[in-house]
Design an enzyme around this catalytic site. Structure first.
Site, short mmCIF file in Angstrom:
data_model
loop_
_atom_site.label_atom_id
_atom_site.label_comp_id
_atom_site.label_asym_id
_atom_site.label_seq_id
_atom_site.Cartn_x
_atom_site.Cartn_y
_atom_site.Cartn_z
N HIS A 1 24.32 -12.88 7.12
CA HIS A 1 23.34 -12.68 7.02
C HIS A 1 22.30 -12.68 8.51
O HIS A 1 21.19 -12.85 8.58
CB HIS A 1 22.13 -13.07 5.88
N SER B 1 17.07 -2.60 35.72
CA SER B 1 15.91 -1.61 35.26
C SER B 1 15.41 -1.16 36.46
O SER B 1 15.32 -1.76 37.74
CB SER B 1 14.98 -2.30 34.46
N LYS C 1 15.38 -7.70 35.23
CA LYS C 1 16.41 -7.18 34.12
C LYS C 1 17.93 -7.16 34.37
O LYS C 1 18.04 -6.80 35.65
CB LYS C 1 15.70 -5.88 33.35
N GLU D 1 26.07 -1.41 24.87
CA GLU D 1 25.14 -0.72 24.10
C GLU D 1 25.47 0.92 23.91
O GLU D 1 25.43 1.51 22.80
CB GLU D 1 23.62 -0.60 24.81
#
Ligand code: ARG
Length: 445
Positions: free
Chosen positions: A157, A278, A284, A291
């Site tokens: 979970h 970024s 970043k 992804e």
């Protein structure tokens, strides 16, 4: 040759717009090596039937080699009349050889030809994907060996559950890719069927022996029924499904790279070469490749759905709808091939923060199951033990009890929990060694 291969009964040529909307050559030109191999094999069946001479076959072989070399160099001309790879090959053979080329399509249809070409393409693709899956398993087991004794929290979970070893975690992902490899093997076997000789749908009157083609192409299995042979795309469904499931497995590992590399977790770091920045926020460091691997799994599921939907309710035998199968098969294979390679490189580059992992493994009362099981070992019924350990967790969390006094063995840290889980397939180091060995044995085939 400026007319369609089927021009005989037509009084005018195809409307350019219809040709544009129906041609598939931009996509199926990738089948060229397989169309040539199938054509060369068919030529030998024609020789065996006395319909082509040995000299003509030698000429066909020579032109097939030339066409392949020209294609590889980017020199192969696609004529406006070429609807698909099959008509291109027949046109080229005929233009270069005259009657020997004009004889090649005897007893053959584009229906059995495309069914054969695609099977050959899928056989190679599935073999490559099985290999890449095994490469990823090899890499994951190497990293598991390296981190056999590192401790991390295992989750259910997405809440801390029990301490595990990092090697065990890597073997868990490895096990999924090992199954993918077996699925790709099965898809490869399903593709290895010889279907040339089926003709358009009902066989041929020309006395062709399909086993000549099968021998030439190194295929052990012959089609059983010509009508099924030209309409069956099960092998493509099996391959695309194996790609989709592998994509889903990749997406689960990718997701963990994404969350584990966040500052919230801080469990791993991707080197600069495998991170992106970024355009606006100078600080970043983003895990874009992970992804994208996660995101691309969507396409694999889509291609599987599209292919099954394409086949659903399709009447026997060949229907032109089947031309659309290749878009999905090629896309599914290309995608997962790139993702398997990318994931292997990413997992090679990942740097685990074993201190952060060990610290997290010891937090959140991940020792509670061990305490309950120690009560059980002393004879307490499990439900009572669960309640007693649960009360202890609550008391320690509220500051009413002290962990070192109540459960001194827990002070040894989470490595103890890992060491104690010696059950089959468990996280204890010796068990992880067995898992590494089992996964590696599955890779050496
Ligand atoms: N381009 C077609 C395909 O990929 C080849 C078969 C065409 N057959 C036909 N009878 N029109 O499916």
């Amino acid at each position: 040759m400026s007319e369609a291969i089927w021009a005989g009964r037509f009084s005018e040529g195809p409307h350019p717009d219809m040709l544009r909307l129906t041609r598939s050559i931009e996509i199926d030109i990738r089948l060229l090596p397989y169309d040539l191999a199938a054509t060369q094999a068919h030529a030998r069946a024609l020789v065996a039937a006395g319909l082509l001479s040995e000299n003509e076959v030698a000429e066909i072989d020579r032109v097939a080699d030339d066409l392949l070399a020209e294609w590889e160099r980017g020199d192969l001309r696609i004529a406006p009349i070429d609807e698909d790879v099959h008509s291109l090959v027949e046109r080229e053979l005929t233009e270069r050889l005259g009657d020997a080329g004009a004889r090649i399509h005897a007893g053959r249809s584009r229906n059995d030809l495309v069914a054969q070409d695609l099977r050959l393409w899928c056989r190679d693709a599935a073999g490559r994907l099985a290999g890449l899956s095994r490469d990823l398993v090899e890499l994951l087991t190497a990293r598991a060996e390296e981190h056999r004794d590192a401790v991390m929290p295992g989750y259910t979970h997405l809440q801390r559950a029990q301490p595990i070893s990092l090697g065990f975690y890597l073997c868990a992902h490895g096990a999924a890719f090992a199954r993918d490899a077996v699925r790709f093997d099965a898809a490869r076997a399903a593709s290895a069927v010889s279907v040339l000789g089926a003709g358009a749908l009902a066989g041929t009157t020309l006395g062709l022996d399909p086993s000549v083609v099968a021998d030439q192409l190194g295929l052990q299995h012959l089609f059983v029924n010509a009508m099924d042979a030209v309409s069956d795309r099960d092998f493509a469904c099996e391959l695309v499904h194996a790609c989709a499931l592998c994509g889903v497995h990749l997406s689960r590992l990718a997701e963990e790279i994404v969350i584990f590399s966040s500052s919230e977790f801080g469990f791993l770091r991707l080197p600069d070469a495998w991170s992106t920045g970024s355009s606006m926020m100078p600080q970043k460091r983003n895990p874009d490749l992970a992804e994208l691997i996660r995101g691309r799994a969507a396409g694999g599921i889509g291609d599987t759905t599209a292919l099954l939907t394409l086949l659903k309710g399709l009447p026997l035998a060949y229907d032109r709808d089947l031309q659309e199968d290749k878009v999905h098969v090629f896309a599914a294979v290309d995608r997962v091939e790139a993702c398997l390679q990318g994931m292997r490189q990413l997992m090679e580059a990942v740097v685990f923060d074993t201190d952060a992992l060990a610290l997290a493994a010891g937090q959140g009362a991940t020792w509670a199951t061990d305490v309950a099981e120690s009560y059980v070992a002393q004879g307490m019924p499990f439900r009572h033990a669960h309640r007693a350990a649960g009360s202890l967790v609550a008391a320690i969390e509220s500051g009413a009890a002290d962990i070192a006094t109540e459960v001194p063995e827990v002070a040894e840290g989470p490595a103890r929990s890992v060491r104690l889980r010696t059950s089959h397939g468990g996280t204890a180091p010796d068990r992880v060694d067995q898992q590494i060995a089992a996964l590696r044995a599955g890779c050496r085939r």
